[in-house]
Design a protein around this motif. Structure first.
Motif, PDB file in Angstrom:
ATOM      1  N   GLY A   1       0.814  -1.213   0.000  1.00  0.00           N
ATOM      2  CA  GLY A   1       0.000   0.000   0.000  1.00  0.00           C
ATOM      3  C   GLY A   1       0.847   1.262   0.000  1.00  0.00           C
ATOM      4  O   GLY A   1       2.069   1.231   0.191  1.00  0.00           O
ATOM      5  N   GLY A   2       0.148   2.368  -0.218  1.00  0.00           N
ATOM      6  CA  GLY A   2       0.820   3.629  -0.465  1.00  0.00           C
ATOM      7  C   GLY A   2       1.549   4.221   0.736  1.00  0.00           C
ATOM      8  O   GLY A   2       2.601   4.832   0.583  1.00  0.00           O
TER       9      GLY A   2
ATOM     10  N   GLU B   1       4.917   2.773   1.238  1.00  0.00           N
ATOM     11  CA  GLU B   1       5.714   3.185   0.076  1.00  0.00           C
ATOM     12  C   GLU B   1       6.312   4.585   0.299  1.00  0.00           C
ATOM     13  O   GLU B   1       7.494   4.831   0.051  1.00  0.00           O
ATOM     14  CB  GLU B   1       4.767   3.197  -1.127  1.00  0.00           C
ATOM     15  CG  GLU B   1       5.415   3.138  -2.440  1.00  0.00           C
ATOM     16  CD  GLU B   1       6.106   1.811  -2.672  1.00  0.00           C
ATOM     17  OE1 GLU B   1       7.167   1.865  -3.298  1.00  0.00           O
ATOM     18  OE2 GLU B   1       5.628   0.760  -2.222  1.00  0.00           O
TER      19      GLU B   1
ATOM     20  N   LYS C   1      11.743   0.698  -7.514  1.00  0.00           N
ATOM     21  CA  LYS C   1      10.512   0.614  -8.289  1.00  0.00           C
ATOM     22  C   LYS C   1      10.423   1.669  -9.393  1.00  0.00           C
ATOM     23  O   LYS C   1       9.705   1.500 -10.369  1.00  0.00           O
ATOM     24  CB  LYS C   1       9.321   0.789  -7.349  1.00  0.00           C
ATOM     25  CG  LYS C   1       8.007   0.596  -8.055  1.00  0.00           C
ATOM     26  CD  LYS C   1       6.872   0.692  -7.114  1.00  0.00           C
ATOM     27  CE  LYS C   1       6.953  -0.441  -6.120  1.00  0.00           C
ATOM     28  NZ  LYS C   1       6.013  -0.249  -5.030  1.00  0.00           N
TER      29      LYS C   1
ATOM     30  N   VAL D   1      -1.000  -2.338 -11.946  1.00  0.00           N
ATOM     31  CA  VAL D   1      -0.304  -2.669 -10.698  1.00  0.00           C
ATOM     32  C   VAL D   1      -1.133  -2.123  -9.549  1.00  0.00           C
ATOM     33  O   VAL D   1      -1.311  -0.909  -9.442  1.00  0.00           O
ATOM     34  CB  VAL D   1       1.096  -2.005 -10.650  1.00  0.00           C
ATOM     35  CG1 VAL D   1       1.766  -2.254  -9.310  1.00  0.00           C
ATOM     36  CG2 VAL D   1       1.971  -2.498 -11.786  1.00  0.00           C
TER      37      VAL D   1
ATOM     38  N   ARG E   1      -3.156  -3.307  -5.412  1.00  0.00           N
ATOM     39  CA  ARG E   1      -3.656  -4.331  -4.501  1.00  0.00           C
ATOM     40  C   ARG E   1      -4.893  -4.995  -5.097  1.00  0.00           C
ATOM     41  O   ARG E   1      -5.604  -4.372  -5.889  1.00  0.00           O
ATOM     42  CB  ARG E   1      -4.033  -3.708  -3.148  1.00  0.00           C
ATOM     43  CG  ARG E   1      -2.857  -3.293  -2.319  1.00  0.00           C
ATOM     44  CD  ARG E   1      -3.287  -2.711  -0.984  1.00  0.00           C
ATOM     45  NE  ARG E   1      -4.034  -1.470  -1.119  1.00  0.00           N
ATOM     46  CZ  ARG E   1      -5.317  -1.324  -0.843  1.00  0.00           C
ATOM     47  NH1 ARG E   1      -6.026  -2.349  -0.396  1.00  0.00           N
ATOM     48  NH2 ARG E   1      -5.927  -0.163  -0.976  1.00  0.00           N
TER      49      ARG E   1
ATOM     50  N   LYS F   1     -10.125  -1.105  -6.812  1.00  0.00           N
ATOM     51  CA  LYS F   1      -9.119  -0.993  -7.902  1.00  0.00           C
ATOM     52  C   LYS F   1      -9.645  -1.635  -9.180  1.00  0.00           C
ATOM     53  O   LYS F   1      -8.996  -1.582 -10.209  1.00  0.00           O
ATOM     54  CB  LYS F   1      -7.804  -1.665  -7.486  1.00  0.00           C
ATOM     55  CG  LYS F   1      -7.297  -1.277  -6.110  1.00  0.00           C
ATOM     56  CD  LYS F   1      -6.596   0.053  -6.119  1.00  0.00           C
ATOM     57  CE  LYS F   1      -5.987   0.339  -4.755  1.00  0.00           C
ATOM     58  NZ  LYS F   1      -5.414   1.676  -4.674  1.00  0.00           N
TER      59      LYS F   1
ATOM     60  N   VAL G   1      -0.749  -7.075 -11.559  1.00  0.00           N
ATOM     61  CA  VAL G   1       0.309  -7.272 -10.578  1.00  0.00           C
ATOM     62  C   VAL G   1      -0.133  -6.644  -9.273  1.00  0.00           C
ATOM     63  O   VAL G   1      -0.455  -5.451  -9.240  1.00  0.00           O
ATOM     64  CB  VAL G   1       1.615  -6.592 -11.049  1.00  0.00           C
ATOM     65  CG1 VAL G   1       2.721  -6.805 -10.043  1.00  0.00           C
ATOM     66  CG2 VAL G   1       2.012  -7.122 -12.415  1.00  0.00           C
ATOM     67  N   GLY G   2      -0.179  -7.439  -8.217  1.00  0.00           N
ATOM     68  CA  GLY G   2      -0.671  -6.858  -6.973  1.00  0.00           C
ATOM     69  C   GLY G   2       0.023  -7.403  -5.749  1.00  0.00           C
ATOM     70  O   GLY G   2       0.139  -8.609  -5.580  1.00  0.00           O
ATOM     71  N   ALA G   3       0.514  -6.506  -4.900  1.00  0.00           N
ATOM     72  CA  ALA G   3       1.112  -6.938  -3.642  1.00  0.00           C
ATOM     73  C   ALA G   3      -0.003  -7.202  -2.641  1.00  0.00           C
ATOM     74  O   ALA G   3      -1.019  -6.516  -2.633  1.00  0.00           O
ATOM     75  CB  ALA G   3       2.045  -5.861  -3.120  1.00  0.00           C
TER      76      ALA G   3
ATOM     77  N   LEU H   1      -0.870   6.287  -6.002  1.00  0.00           N
ATOM     78  CA  LEU H   1       0.561   6.439  -6.282  1.00  0.00           C
ATOM     79  C   LEU H   1       0.983   5.678  -7.532  1.00  0.00           C
ATOM     80  O   LEU H   1       1.897   6.090  -8.244  1.00  0.00           O
ATOM     81  CB  LEU H   1       1.377   5.884  -5.104  1.00  0.00           C
ATOM     82  CG  LEU H   1       1.467   6.742  -3.861  1.00  0.00           C
ATOM     83  CD1 LEU H   1       2.164   5.958  -2.758  1.00  0.00           C
ATOM     84  CD2 LEU H   1       2.229   8.030  -4.156  1.00  0.00           C
ATOM     85  N   THR H   2       0.302   4.570  -7.795  1.00  0.00           N
ATOM     86  CA  THR H   2       0.685   3.756  -8.953  1.00  0.00           C
ATOM     87  C   THR H   2       0.568   4.574 -10.245  1.00  0.00           C
ATOM     88  O   THR H   2       1.254   4.270 -11.216  1.00  0.00           O
ATOM     89  CB  THR H   2      -0.224   2.518  -9.075  1.00  0.00           C
ATOM     90  OG1 THR H   2      -1.562   2.940  -8.963  1.00  0.00           O
ATOM     91  CG2 THR H   2       0.098   1.494  -8.029  1.00  0.00           C
TER      92      THR H   2
ATOM     93  N   GLU I   1       3.753   6.576 -10.462  1.00  0.00           N
ATOM     94  CA  GLU I   1       4.836   5.609 -10.695  1.00  0.00           C
ATOM     95  C   GLU I   1       4.869   5.166 -12.151  1.00  0.00           C
ATOM     96  O   GLU I   1       5.929   5.062 -12.765  1.00  0.00           O
ATOM     97  CB  GLU I   1       4.635   4.375  -9.799  1.00  0.00           C
ATOM     98  CG  GLU I   1       4.922   4.637  -8.334  1.00  0.00           C
ATOM     99  CD  GLU I   1       4.433   3.517  -7.421  1.00  0.00           C
ATOM    100  OE1 GLU I   1       4.636   3.631  -6.213  1.00  0.00           O
ATOM    101  OE2 GLU I   1       3.845   2.533  -7.922  1.00  0.00           O
TER     102      GLU I   1
HETATM  103  N1  UDP Z   1       2.435  -1.914  -5.085  1.00  0.00           N
HETATM  104  C1  UDP Z   1       3.526  -2.748  -5.251  1.00  0.00           C
HETATM  105  N2  UDP Z   1       3.361  -3.964  -5.769  1.00  0.00           N
HETATM  106  C2  UDP Z   1       2.176  -4.402  -6.163  1.00  0.00           C
HETATM  107  C3  UDP Z   1       1.044  -3.564  -6.005  1.00  0.00           C
HETATM  108  C4  UDP Z   1       1.221  -2.299  -5.453  1.00  0.00           C
HETATM  109  O1  UDP Z   1       4.634  -2.395  -4.915  1.00  0.00           O
HETATM  110  O2  UDP Z   1       2.096  -5.524  -6.632  1.00  0.00           O
HETATM  111  C5  UDP Z   1       2.669  -0.575  -4.566  1.00  0.00           C
HETATM  112  C6  UDP Z   1       2.480   0.432  -5.662  1.00  0.00           C
HETATM  113  O3  UDP Z   1       3.605   0.436  -6.492  1.00  0.00           O
HETATM  114  C7  UDP Z   1       2.241   1.693  -4.880  1.00  0.00           C
HETATM  115  C8  UDP Z   1       1.519   1.212  -3.649  1.00  0.00           C
HETATM  116  O4  UDP Z   1       1.770  -0.194  -3.558  1.00  0.00           O
HETATM  117  O5  UDP Z   1       3.461   2.285  -4.491  1.00  0.00           O
HETATM  118  C9  UDP Z   1       0.037   1.449  -3.773  1.00  0.00           C
HETATM  119  O6  UDP Z   1      -0.271   2.779  -3.532  1.00  0.00           O
HETATM  120  P1  UDP Z   1      -1.567   3.452  -4.122  1.00  0.00           P
HETATM  121  O7  UDP Z   1      -1.619   4.855  -3.634  1.00  0.00           O
HETATM  122  O8  UDP Z   1      -1.592   3.279  -5.605  1.00  0.00           O
HETATM  123  O9  UDP Z   1      -2.773   2.612  -3.552  1.00  0.00           O
HETATM  124  P2  UDP Z   1      -3.145   2.034  -2.099  1.00  0.00           P
HETATM  125  O10 UDP Z   1      -2.708   0.599  -2.144  1.00  0.00           O
HETATM  126  O11 UDP Z   1      -2.454   2.841  -1.071  1.00  0.00           O
HETATM  127  O12 UDP Z   1      -4.646   2.155  -2.075  1.00  0.00           O
END
Ligand code: UDP
Length: 410
Positions: A49-50, A53, A203, A231, A233, A238, A262-264, A324-325, A328
Motif C-alpha cells: 500500500g501507499g 511506500e 521501483k 499494478v 492491490r 481498484k 500485478v498486486g502486492a 501512487l501507482t 509511478e
Molecule cells: N504496489 C507494489 N506492488 C504491487 C502492487 C502495489 O509495490 O504488486 C505498490 C504500488 O507500487 C504503490 C503502492 O503499492 O506504491 C500502492 O499505492 P496506491 O496509492 O496506488 O494505492 P493504495 O494501495 O495505497 O490504495
C-alpha cells in the motif's frame, strides 16, 4: 509491541539532477532551524500500500536533512485488521459500518498501542484511521500531533465518520490529499498536500528496455506481443475485474494483446486473498492474463520492469485516495488510462498526459486507440513524465512537511 521500521539511508543531494537546485536549496533553508526535531511516523503496516511506500523514502530523507525521524508500526491481530478494513471501506463510501464490538476492538488496540508509545516526541504523525485514536489516550506523549489521511473521504459512510470524528478532533493539524476529502468538523490547521513517489527507489529508477524485457520474459510474458498492465492491490475499488473486461474488449481487435495484473498483498488487508481468488476466477484460465503477486517473487524491480515494458498502463480504480501507482507508471513515460476518481485527475490531464475514463467500454476504447497509434502513446507518456517531475516527486513532499513543521513551531 510497537515495531520500529528500519528505513536505511537516503541523500537529498542525489535528487538534485532530477528536481533541480532551487527545490533542494529551499529544503536546506527550511530544515536548518528544525535541526534535531524529534518526529515519529505511526502507521498500521510496513508492507503493502501507499503509506509504507511513502514512508520508506520520506523518513530517511527527513533524517538526511537533520531531523530525528523514526517510523513505528502499531501492533494488531486479525480481529483488529478486520475492523480497520471495514472502517477503511466505510470511510470510502461502503454502507457497512463496524459493529459495536468491532469499534470496541479498534479502541482497545489503540489504547494498547498508545500505552506502549515512548514519550518526548516533538511531533507524532499518525497515518490513516487505524491508529487515529492513539492521541485520545496519551496526548501528552508529543508536543504536537498531526493526522495524515491517505484515503478518499469525499463520500464517507456518515455513521462511521461520526464515530471517528471525536478522535480526529484532538489533532491540532491534519493533512489530506485533496480539498474534497476534508470532512466537516475537522478542527485545527488543515493542509491539503498530495503525496509523492521516489524516482530513485528500485521501483521507479531508470531501467533499460533490455533489462525490462529480461525481467518480463522470466515471468512468462511474450515480450514481442503488446502488453497492458495494472499494478495495484487486489481490492474491489481498484476494479481488476473491470480491467479484465476491458482487456477482453481490446482482444477482439488485438488478439495478440496480453494483460498483467500485478498486486502486492498487504499485511493489514485480510480481504485481499478473497478478492485475489475472485480475480483468478474471472480470468477463466486465459493464458494471456498473467495474475501475479509478491508471493510469486514480484518485488519492486519487477513492478518497475512490467511498467517500463508495457504498451499501456491501466489504473481502473472506482475510488482512489491518491493512486501512487499512477505517478509511478507515468514516471516511466508510459501512457496511462485511469479511472476519473480521487487523486487521479491531479496526475493525469485527460488527453494530454494520459486518459481518464469512467467505464469498461471507455477504458477499452482508449487502450485500443493507443495500441493503434504507438506515437500517441509516446507523446502522452513524455508529457505525463514532465507533469510528475514538476508535482509528484518526493523532494516536493519533504519541502511541504518542513513548511508544516515550521508553522507548528511558531
Ligand atoms: N504496489 C507494489 N506492488 C504491487 C502492487 C502495489 O509495490 O504488486 C505498490 C504500488 O507500487 C504503490 C503502492 O503499492 O506504491 C500502492 O499505492 P496506491 O496509492 O496506488 O494505492 P493504495 O494501495 O495505497 O490504495
Amino acid at each position: 509491541m510497537l515495531q520500529p521500521v528500519s528505513v536505511g539511508h537516503k541523500n537529498l543531494s542525489d535528487y538534485t539532477h532530477i528536481v533541480g537546485w532551487p527545490l533542494i536549496d529551499e529544503i536546506r533553508e527550511l530544515s536548518a532551524p528544525l535541526a534535531g526535531l524529534r518526529v515519529l511516523h505511526l502507521s498500521a503496516t510496513a508492507f503493502g500500500g501507499g503509506v509504507s511506500e511513502i514512508l520508506y523514502t520520506l523518513a530517511p530523507l527527513m533524517r538526511d536533512v537533520g531531523l530525528e525521524c523514526d517510523w513505528q508500526v502499531i501492533y494488531g491481530r486479525e480481529e483488529f485488521f478486520n475492523a480497520t478494513k471495514l472502517m477503511h471501506n466505510a470511510l470510502q463510501g461502503s454502507p457497512q459500518d463496524l459493529t459495536d464490538e468491532q469499534w470496541a476492538t479498534w479502541l482497545q488496540y489503540n489504547e494498547m498501542n498508545a500505552r506502549e508509545l515512548s514519550e518526548d516526541w516533538d511531533v507524532i504523525i499518525v497515518h490513516d484511521p487505524q491508529p487515529a485514536a492513539v492521541i485520545s489516550f496519551v496526548p501528552e506523549k508529543a508536543r504536537s500531533w498531526v493526522w495524515q489521511c491517505h484515503i478518499d473521504l469525499s463520500t464517507p459512510n456518515q455513521a462511521t465518520l461520526a464515530h471517528l470524528l471525536p478522535h480526529l478532533e484532538h489533532y491540532p493539524t491534519s493533512l489530506f490529499h485533496l480539498e474534497g476529502y476534508v470532512p466537516d468538523g475537522m478542527n485545527g490547521r488543515v493542509h491539503v498536500v498530495p503525496p509523492a513517489i521516489d524516482p530513485l527507489a528500485p521501483k521507479n529508477m531508470a531501467l533499460s528496455p533490455d533489462d525490462a524485457v529480461y525481467v518480463c520474459n522470466q515471468f512468462g510474458l511474450d515480450v514481442d506481443r503488446p502488453l497492458v498492465c495494472q499494478v495495484s492491490r487486489f481490492d474491489p475499488w481498484k476494479d481488476p475485474l473491470g480491467v479484465i473486461d476491458a482487456y477482453r474488449l481490446v482482444k477482439g481487435e488485438f488478439p495478440e494483446v496480453q494483460l498483467a495484473l500485478v498486486g502486492a498483498m498487504a499485511a493489514d488487508d485480510p480481504e485481499g486473498w478473497d478478492f485475489f481468488n475472485a480475480t483468478i476466477a474471472h480470468a477463466e484460465g486465459d493464458p494471456d492474463i498473467h495474475i501475479l503477486n509478491n508471493f510469486n517473487n514480484v518485488g519492486s524491480v519487477e513492478v518497475n520492469a512490467f511498467q517500463s515494458h508495457s504498451d499501456v498502463l491501466v489504473q481502473k480504480s472506482t475510488r482512489e485516495g491518491f493512486g501512487l501507482t499512477v505517478s509511478e507508471a507515468i514516471w516511466k513515460a508510459r501512457p496511462m488510462v485511469a479511472g476519473n476518481v480521487g487523486g487521479i485527475p491531479l496526475q493525469i490531464k485527460d488527453g494530454e498526459s494520459g486518459y481518464l475514463v469512467e467505464t469498461v467500454e471507455e477504458c477499452a476504447e482508449r487502450i485500443g486507440g493507443i495500441l493503434r497509434d504507438p506515437g500517441l502513446g509516446i507523446d502522452l507518456g513524455k508529457r505525463g513524465k514532465e507533469h510528475v517531475r514538476a508535482h509528484f516527486l518526493m523532494p516536493r513532499l519533504v519541502r511541504d512537511w518542513l513548511r508544516i513543521f515550521g508553522q507548528e513551531s511558531t
